[in-house]
Design an enzyme around this catalytic site. Sequence first.
Site, PDB file in Angstrom:
ATOM      1  N   GLU A  95      -9.975   3.983   5.976  1.00  0.00           N
ATOM      2  CA  GLU A  95      -9.209   4.421   7.158  1.00  0.00           C
ATOM      3  C   GLU A  95     -10.082   5.127   8.182  1.00  0.00           C
ATOM      4  O   GLU A  95      -9.980   4.864   9.384  1.00  0.00           O
ATOM      5  CB  GLU A  95      -8.014   5.280   6.743  1.00  0.00           C
ATOM      6  CG  GLU A  95      -6.947   4.536   5.931  1.00  0.00           C
ATOM      7  CD  GLU A  95      -6.413   3.265   6.607  1.00  0.00           C
ATOM      8  OE1 GLU A  95      -6.641   3.069   7.813  1.00  0.00           O
ATOM      9  OE2 GLU A  95      -5.771   2.457   5.909  1.00  0.00           O
ATOM     10  N   HIS A 136      -9.754  -4.048   9.474  1.00  0.00           N
ATOM     11  CA  HIS A 136      -9.644  -3.793   8.037  1.00  0.00           C
ATOM     12  C   HIS A 136     -10.097  -5.002   7.211  1.00  0.00           C
ATOM     13  O   HIS A 136     -10.424  -4.848   6.033  1.00  0.00           O
ATOM     14  CB  HIS A 136      -8.195  -3.479   7.654  1.00  0.00           C
ATOM     15  CG  HIS A 136      -7.863  -2.015   7.649  1.00  0.00           C
ATOM     16  ND1 HIS A 136      -8.666  -1.060   7.072  1.00  0.00           N
ATOM     17  CD2 HIS A 136      -6.772  -1.345   8.117  1.00  0.00           C
ATOM     18  CE1 HIS A 136      -8.092   0.136   7.190  1.00  0.00           C
ATOM     19  NE2 HIS A 136      -6.945  -0.014   7.827  1.00  0.00           N
ATOM     20  N   GLU A 142       0.847  -1.186   0.000  1.00  0.00           N
ATOM     21  CA  GLU A 142       0.000   0.000   0.000  1.00  0.00           C
ATOM     22  C   GLU A 142       0.886   1.241   0.000  1.00  0.00           C
ATOM     23  O   GLU A 142       1.867   1.273   0.734  1.00  0.00           O
ATOM     24  CB  GLU A 142      -0.905   0.032   1.239  1.00  0.00           C
ATOM     25  CG  GLU A 142      -1.903   1.180   1.164  1.00  0.00           C
ATOM     26  CD  GLU A 142      -2.879   1.222   2.346  1.00  0.00           C
ATOM     27  OE1 GLU A 142      -2.755   0.409   3.269  1.00  0.00           O
ATOM     28  OE2 GLU A 142      -3.764   2.071   2.307  1.00  0.00           O
ATOM     29  N   HIS A 151      -7.159  -2.407  14.849  1.00  0.00           N
ATOM     30  CA  HIS A 151      -7.295  -1.621  13.616  1.00  0.00           C
ATOM     31  C   HIS A 151      -7.044  -2.495  12.379  1.00  0.00           C
ATOM     32  O   HIS A 151      -7.876  -2.549  11.472  1.00  0.00           O
ATOM     33  CB  HIS A 151      -6.331  -0.437  13.650  1.00  0.00           C
ATOM     34  CG  HIS A 151      -6.360   0.425  12.427  1.00  0.00           C
ATOM     35  ND1 HIS A 151      -7.099   1.584  12.347  1.00  0.00           N
ATOM     36  CD2 HIS A 151      -5.756   0.287  11.228  1.00  0.00           C
ATOM     37  CE1 HIS A 151      -6.948   2.122  11.145  1.00  0.00           C
ATOM     38  NE2 HIS A 151      -6.120   1.357  10.438  1.00  0.00           N
ATOM     39  N   GLU A 152      -5.901  -3.172  12.378  1.00  0.00           N
ATOM     40  CA  GLU A 152      -5.561  -3.980  11.188  1.00  0.00           C
ATOM     41  C   GLU A 152      -6.528  -5.144  11.029  1.00  0.00           C
ATOM     42  O   GLU A 152      -6.931  -5.480   9.920  1.00  0.00           O
ATOM     43  CB  GLU A 152      -4.119  -4.486  11.264  1.00  0.00           C
ATOM     44  CG  GLU A 152      -3.065  -3.398  11.486  1.00  0.00           C
ATOM     45  CD  GLU A 152      -3.160  -2.217  10.542  1.00  0.00           C
ATOM     46  OE1 GLU A 152      -3.614  -2.396   9.397  1.00  0.00           O
ATOM     47  OE2 GLU A 152      -2.791  -1.104  10.954  1.00  0.00           O
ATOM     48  N   ASN A 198      -2.620  -6.462   5.116  1.00  0.00           N
ATOM     49  CA  ASN A 198      -2.616  -7.441   4.024  1.00  0.00           C
ATOM     50  C   ASN A 198      -3.526  -8.629   4.355  1.00  0.00           C
ATOM     51  O   ASN A 198      -3.514  -9.138   5.461  1.00  0.00           O
ATOM     52  CB  ASN A 198      -1.201  -7.966   3.794  1.00  0.00           C
ATOM     53  CG  ASN A 198      -0.185  -6.866   3.796  1.00  0.00           C
ATOM     54  OD1 ASN A 198      -0.244  -5.961   2.982  1.00  0.00           O
ATOM     55  ND2 ASN A 198       0.726  -6.910   4.752  1.00  0.00           N
ATOM     56  N   GLY A 257       2.762   2.106  11.049  1.00  0.00           N
ATOM     57  CA  GLY A 257       2.481   1.262  12.203  1.00  0.00           C
ATOM     58  C   GLY A 257       2.295  -0.200  11.850  1.00  0.00           C
ATOM     59  O   GLY A 257       2.905  -1.085  12.436  1.00  0.00           O
ATOM     60  N   ALA A 258       1.436  -0.461  10.873  1.00  0.00           N
ATOM     61  CA  ALA A 258       1.158  -1.836  10.483  1.00  0.00           C
ATOM     62  C   ALA A 258       0.351  -1.831   9.195  1.00  0.00           C
ATOM     63  O   ALA A 258      -0.099  -0.779   8.747  1.00  0.00           O
ATOM     64  CB  ALA A 258       0.366  -2.547  11.575  1.00  0.00           C
ATOM     65  N   MET A 259       0.179  -3.030   8.623  1.00  0.00           N
ATOM     66  CA  MET A 259      -0.492  -3.122   7.328  1.00  0.00           C
ATOM     67  C   MET A 259      -1.416  -4.333   7.283  1.00  0.00           C
ATOM     68  O   MET A 259      -1.020  -5.445   7.650  1.00  0.00           O
ATOM     69  CB  MET A 259       0.576  -3.198   6.226  1.00  0.00           C
ATOM     70  CG  MET A 259       0.010  -3.306   4.833  1.00  0.00           C
ATOM     71  SD  MET A 259      -0.962  -1.842   4.383  1.00  0.00           S
ATOM     72  CE  MET A 259      -2.156  -2.623   3.304  1.00  0.00           C
TER      73      MET A 259
HETATM   74  N1  TRP Z   1      -3.203   0.738   5.734  1.00  0.00           N
HETATM   75  C1  TRP Z   1      -2.256   0.946   6.792  1.00  0.00           C
HETATM   76  C2  TRP Z   1      -3.107   1.231   8.013  1.00  0.00           C
HETATM   77  O1  TRP Z   1      -3.670   0.359   8.552  1.00  0.00           O
HETATM   78  C3  TRP Z   1      -1.365   2.112   6.500  1.00  0.00           C
HETATM   79  C4  TRP Z   1      -0.010   1.797   5.970  1.00  0.00           C
HETATM   80  C5  TRP Z   1       0.839   0.878   6.414  1.00  0.00           C
HETATM   81  C6  TRP Z   1       0.689   2.497   4.962  1.00  0.00           C
HETATM   82  N2  TRP Z   1       2.017   0.963   5.728  1.00  0.00           N
HETATM   83  C7  TRP Z   1       1.945   1.929   4.844  1.00  0.00           C
HETATM   84  C8  TRP Z   1       0.367   3.559   4.141  1.00  0.00           C
HETATM   85  C9  TRP Z   1       2.901   2.409   3.937  1.00  0.00           C
HETATM   86  C10 TRP Z   1       1.313   4.027   3.242  1.00  0.00           C
HETATM   87  C11 TRP Z   1       2.560   3.449   3.127  1.00  0.00           C
HETATM   88  O2  TRP Z   1      -3.360   2.312   8.413  1.00  0.00           O
HETATM   89 ZN    ZN Z   2      -5.697   1.555   8.482  1.00  0.00          ZN
END
Ligand code: TRP
Ligand code: ZN
Length: 886
Positions: free
Chosen positions: A331, A312, A133, A308-309, A276, A272-274
């Site tokens: 978001e 999503h 992302e 949060h993650e 996926n 912070g985190a992602m």
């Molecule tokens: N979608 C992630 C969240 O939960 C945001 C995020 C994580 C992100 N890594 C990133 C956005 C790198 C841009 C680039 O909020």
């Molecule tokens: Zn998010």
Amino acid sequence: MSDLSASPVIPVNTVTRLADYRVPEFLIEKTHLTFELYEEYTDVSSRLTITRNPKSTKADDLVLHGEQLELRSLAIGERTLHPGDYQITPHSLTVRNVPEQFVLHCTVRIYPEKNTALEGLYCSSGMYCTQCEAEGFRKITYYLDRPDVMSEFETVIIAREGAFSTMLSNGNCLSDTMQDGKRIVHWHDPFKKPSYLFALVAGNLVCLEDHFITQSGREVLLQIHTEAKDHDKCHFAMQSLKKAMHWDEQTYGREYDLDRFMIVAVDDFNMGAMENKGLNIFNTSCVLAHPASTTDAAFQRVEGVIAHEYFHNWSGNRVTCRDWFQLSLKEGLTVYRDSEFSADMNSRAVKRIEDVNLLRSVQFVEDAGPMAHPVRPDAYMEISNFYTVTIYEKGAEVVRMLANILGSERYRQATDLYFDRFDGQAVTCDDFVQCMEEVSGRDLSQFRLWYSQAGTPQLHISDSYDADHQQYSLTVHQHTPATPGQTEKKALHIPLKVALYGNQGALALIIDGQIRDAETVLDICQTQQTIVFEQVAEHPVPSLLRGFSAPVRVFYDYQLDQLQKLILLDSDGFCRWDAMQSLMRIVLSKAIDNKGDHAEQAMLMDTLRRLLTDHTAMDAALLARMLELPGEQYLASLYDKANPPAINQARTQLQHKLATQLQTELMSCYQALQNSASGLSAQAMAARNLRNQALMYLLQIDDTHYRDLAQQQFSQADNMTDQFAALRGLVHAEHARIEAQAALQVFYQQWQHEALVVNMWFQVQATRPWGNVLQEIQQLLQHAAFDARNPNKLRAVIAAFANQNFARFHDSSGNAYQFLAEQIADIDQRNPQMASRLLTPLTHWHQFIDEHASLMRKALESLSQRELSKDVYEVVSKSLNERNVG
Ligand code: TRP
Ligand code: ZN
């Protein structure tokens, strides 16, 4: 800037506009990826099943996104393509005249070991991981890297046998085999998803496992993968995950869908985190936690980010965004969801206070400056720059307003409709509001302006009481200041929650002959509006914007005794805190403006004394918050042109005065809480919070007694919250240099092997409000434990200094501004996203008196002379030239 626009690699002026949105010309039904991981490079082979989009009219050429890829082979079906058959630019691959439906085979070579931008596939302490992302997937292979192209992914990971213990991708593991000295792991994700949700991890990791039984009785395997040394720091995250899964079933009826849910902790991570799909990747700082080495605040952050993650999975993954202008669709909604989760798990009032504090001190500032943009922006150069407090926090406030307007039952019906109707689709903010509208039957057309109009609305409220007619009226005037590209602002639909306090507590409310609850929402829709309350027997005290019912600034001229009444009696914890902030603000602004403030100070002192004396009567966590003076950043935002040294001085002096005059109460509060429960219960955390707040005040006083107290707490603490609070108190007190030096040394010795704690050690020094901190920062940058490629380290030293050390960052010499600019230029060579984020404090130049503003602009100008990434270029040019790209 001429050399910049001539730069061959960076298309500096490419602006993407919402108005130009077109449906994709092609769709990718299936995506099959094979990763062969070698020591020096990775070969990525893709097999894409592509069809023309029946909804698109024009489609002759296939144009795929791709950046920093070395093309090795390309074929359509059996037919190998040769250089004449396609065209490559630094950003794309074009294949002319492709058929209606075909399979594209492509192999590219990439270099994860050299990837310092931490976007795409990269290495972090020996581990391979991805961050796609928003637009990072195009650094992995040629693709339609846009969220409205959703595909079913299959991933094969191949590496030398024994190279990695763990090889992960999204979804379910189909097979894990050995062949010719190679390990081959095959993954399949049955849910269609956009490329930004793709993930791959390969490393030598250990794993904490658990299970969750969903509401329909399915068993889900839960895994948290970390380096072996961190295995003991995953239990809290696992508990948080299970709580979040349960909460989402209870509150939103959302169940997890795959058979396994994996989390991986990574040390080098830009955010912070992602989220996926099925394979969340976390910054170690947002997942690892252990009572000995983690503060209570960090525990709560872990709980919040895990939730949060996880949330999503529905708000973002199952229903995703049509384009990146709709980022707040996922978001804003997910932040609202996680904040309600945290409110349910801990103290609701305190969570609200934290969110409002962030909104006021950071989002309102963004919304008043050159980077202001609507919750749904109209244009961007670099989407990474739009992961902002406006998209996240203001976006969450917009969802909260909708939830409040609809009421909990209808809101739930509307989210059910939203998730059902758009499951598996990529949609818009408007689609979301439409569901709210359909279920409630309310016309939300004016409300929709919250998505398109930037800037913080200001509500000027006045009142009058007519004793003869027993009427009390509130007149509300709304105004939204101009923002770049938006000079004319319309009146918004603002839900203003109010109550009226009389001598015996909240009054019954009667408006237009209708009896309402003691707390009611006024729908403010016009520029000016008067609300008349009937049968009001006494002049009441209005409690305004209860629960912070809308992201606005309220101006109402409270009398001191009115504020005290709200502080002591309001039934809304947020309002009590807010009234206290107002009282403190009044005292501080008198001091800043060199005006007499005796009555105000006396009132503040009296109120604080009452609260402290009777501290067992209320939630300790709330009281701890109420003791805190408004932050300097927030105070600065209240001025047209703020004077940083004056603000800092006023705040420091008031803090000292409060400490001196309330020392007895503070000390007995500290002592009363000394034997409180340990552990992570809400009560234990609240007690530590209040006790450490008291300690912080006491350390304002130059007295060995209090320094001893802090030293004692530092060395005897059995948890990081108390140990670190004592360290911070000592380091930040100018009269405690000797004790601070010793404590810093001990702390480093004790924690040098815990990277996250070393970061706190960096941070506490970078935020020290006195002395030549800049010089010490230069030394910290040379420290063996510092690593300029690690975002957490940059945040601990450079971002902490620029964002959390108001006094020293805004040193009148301007040296700190110049220092930051130089650091950014350097970081930008490796990691543009990080560099761009570090710029934020300089973009706030407009807040300050000319001396400071011009020094800040000078730093920005020096940056604009350099060769910049698109990320940094966008922020620098917008902040220097107040005209927006829109
Ligand atoms: N979608 C992630 C969240 O939960 C945001 C995020 C994580 C992100 N890594 C990133 C956005 C790198 C841009 C680039 O909020
Ligand atoms: Zn998010």
